[in-house]
Scaffold this motif. Structure first.
Motif, PDB file in Angstrom:
ATOM      1  N   ASN A   1       0.838  -1.189  -0.079  1.00  0.00           N
ATOM      2  CA  ASN A   1       0.082  -0.252   0.057  1.00  0.00           C
ATOM      3  C   ASN A   1       0.929   1.047   0.097  1.00  0.00           C
ATOM      4  O   ASN A   1       0.293   2.579   0.039  1.00  0.00           O
ATOM      5  CB  ASN A   1      -0.887   0.255   1.183  1.00  0.00           C
ATOM      6  N   VAL A   2       2.290   1.130   0.043  1.00  0.00           N
ATOM      7  CA  VAL A   2       3.070   2.208   0.091  1.00  0.00           C
ATOM      8  C   VAL A   2       3.711   2.464  -1.313  1.00  0.00           C
ATOM      9  O   VAL A   2       4.822   1.436  -1.558  1.00  0.00           O
ATOM     10  CB  VAL A   2       3.844   2.231   1.370  1.00  0.00           C
ATOM     11  N   GLU A   3       3.580   3.445  -1.878  1.00  0.00           N
ATOM     12  CA  GLU A   3       4.398   3.807  -2.943  1.00  0.00           C
ATOM     13  C   GLU A   3       5.626   4.613  -2.771  1.00  0.00           C
ATOM     14  O   GLU A   3       5.422   5.466  -1.995  1.00  0.00           O
ATOM     15  CB  GLU A   3       3.362   4.302  -3.933  1.00  0.00           C
ATOM     16  N   LEU A   4       6.821   4.306  -3.222  1.00  0.00           N
ATOM     17  CA  LEU A   4       8.206   4.960  -2.913  1.00  0.00           C
ATOM     18  C   LEU A   4       8.175   6.156  -4.001  1.00  0.00           C
ATOM     19  O   LEU A   4       7.930   6.051  -5.394  1.00  0.00           O
ATOM     20  CB  LEU A   4       9.215   3.874  -3.244  1.00  0.00           C
TER      21      LEU A   4
ATOM     22  N   GLY B   1       9.429  10.334  -0.856  1.00  0.00           N
ATOM     23  CA  GLY B   1       8.494  10.497  -0.237  1.00  0.00           C
ATOM     24  C   GLY B   1       7.817   9.062  -0.238  1.00  0.00           C
ATOM     25  O   GLY B   1       8.325   8.335  -1.029  1.00  0.00           O
ATOM     26  N   TYR B   2       6.656   8.866   0.535  1.00  0.00           N
ATOM     27  CA  TYR B   2       5.812   7.736   0.666  1.00  0.00           C
ATOM     28  C   TYR B   2       4.318   8.348   0.194  1.00  0.00           C
ATOM     29  O   TYR B   2       3.954   9.160   0.828  1.00  0.00           O
ATOM     30  CB  TYR B   2       6.031   6.988   1.854  1.00  0.00           C
ATOM     31  N   SER B   3       3.592   7.477  -0.713  1.00  0.00           N
ATOM     32  CA  SER B   3       2.400   7.864  -0.817  1.00  0.00           C
ATOM     33  C   SER B   3       1.748   6.478  -0.399  1.00  0.00           C
ATOM     34  O   SER B   3       1.977   5.404  -0.699  1.00  0.00           O
ATOM     35  CB  SER B   3       2.074   7.970  -2.384  1.00  0.00           C
ATOM     36  N   ILE B   4       0.515   6.736   0.205  1.00  0.00           N
ATOM     37  CA  ILE B   4      -0.167   5.775   0.930  1.00  0.00           C
ATOM     38  C   ILE B   4      -1.595   5.564   0.274  1.00  0.00           C
ATOM     39  O   ILE B   4      -2.357   6.795   0.471  1.00  0.00           O
ATOM     40  CB  ILE B   4      -0.137   5.493   2.284  1.00  0.00           C
ATOM     41  N   ALA B   5      -2.111   4.569  -0.282  1.00  0.00           N
ATOM     42  CA  ALA B   5      -3.522   4.729  -0.639  1.00  0.00           C
ATOM     43  C   ALA B   5      -4.178   3.227  -0.305  1.00  0.00           C
ATOM     44  O   ALA B   5      -3.777   2.307  -0.772  1.00  0.00           O
ATOM     45  CB  ALA B   5      -3.473   4.732  -2.319  1.00  0.00           C
ATOM     46  N   LEU B   6      -5.316   3.492   0.499  1.00  0.00           N
ATOM     47  CA  LEU B   6      -6.030   2.382   0.817  1.00  0.00           C
ATOM     48  C   LEU B   6      -7.353   2.560   0.443  1.00  0.00           C
ATOM     49  O   LEU B   6      -7.954   3.652   0.396  1.00  0.00           O
ATOM     50  CB  LEU B   6      -5.871   2.438   2.523  1.00  0.00           C
ATOM     51  N   ASN B   7      -8.072   1.480   0.396  1.00  0.00           N
ATOM     52  CA  ASN B   7      -9.827   1.454   0.103  1.00  0.00           C
ATOM     53  C   ASN B   7     -10.210   0.044   0.420  1.00  0.00           C
ATOM     54  O   ASN B   7      -9.697  -0.885   0.404  1.00  0.00           O
ATOM     55  CB  ASN B   7      -9.945   2.035  -1.293  1.00  0.00           C
TER      56      ASN B   7
END
Length: 189
Positions: A72-75, A110-116
């Motif tokens: 769930n974590v994008e670099l 950075g880290y981008s986090i996307a959850l659904n």
């Protein structure tokens, strides 16, 4: 002839009950991004625990926010960050942590986090749905996204958003039912 009427009534009653029970045969869809957080509030609490200029990359990884072990974590590299924050106007008016990151160049990552988590249920009359006259889809769930920016290994900027609660109903009506999508072009030559 009078003997057939009770049997006909019983058959019609059974058919009516069967069709009413058929709503459980309508399609359902569940979309879940596997995560340790089971709600928007749990994800928000985890992000709220991150402190600017105190939390380190190592601490993020220990908390499960590691792009190498958490899908769930994008670099994000510096170019990815620039695409998200195109500089227009005065740099002096942006958040100090974001400015520090943008000024750090390649040292900014950075880290981008996307959850659904969404659940879609087709509800409504089974026969109308089956014959494509009327389809009612109810969606429930939540979405969460966050952005964590670091200069070298120190967190300098954190922001989050999303939808804490999704409750939507979509109604598709096709007055011609199964004929609505029928292609008559094959009949005319």
């Amino acid at each position: 002839m009078h003997r057939r009427r009770p049997a006909l009534r019983a058959a019609l009653a059974a058919a009516s009950l069967a069709l009413a029970a058929c709503s459980s045969l309508l399609p359902r869809t569940d979309t879940t991004v596997h995560t340790e957080w089971n709600s928007f509030d749990e994800a928000k609490a985890a992000i709220d625990g991150i402190q600017h200029n105190h939390t380190t990359r190592e601490q993020l990884h220990a908390a499960g926010l590691d792009p190498y072990s958490n899908p769930n974590v994008e670099l994000l590299n510096y170019s990815d960050v620039l695409r998200r924050f195109p500089l227009s106007g005065s740099v002096g008016r942006i958040d100090p942590g974001l400015r520090e990151c943008l000024e750090a160049g390649k040292a900014c990552t950075g880290y981008s986090i996307a959850l659904n988590q969404q659940h879609k249920d087709r509800t409504g009359p089974f026969l109308l749905d089956l014959l494509n006259f009327k389809r009612v889809t109810t969606s429930t769930g939540w979405t969460f996204n966050a952005l964590i920016l670091m200069v070298r290994d120190d967190v300098v900027y954190v922001v989050y958003g999303g939808k804490p609660s999704i409750s939507e109903t979509e109604v598709n009506v096709s007055p011609l039912g199964p004929l609505q999508s029928w292609d008559a072009s094959g009949l005319i030559r």
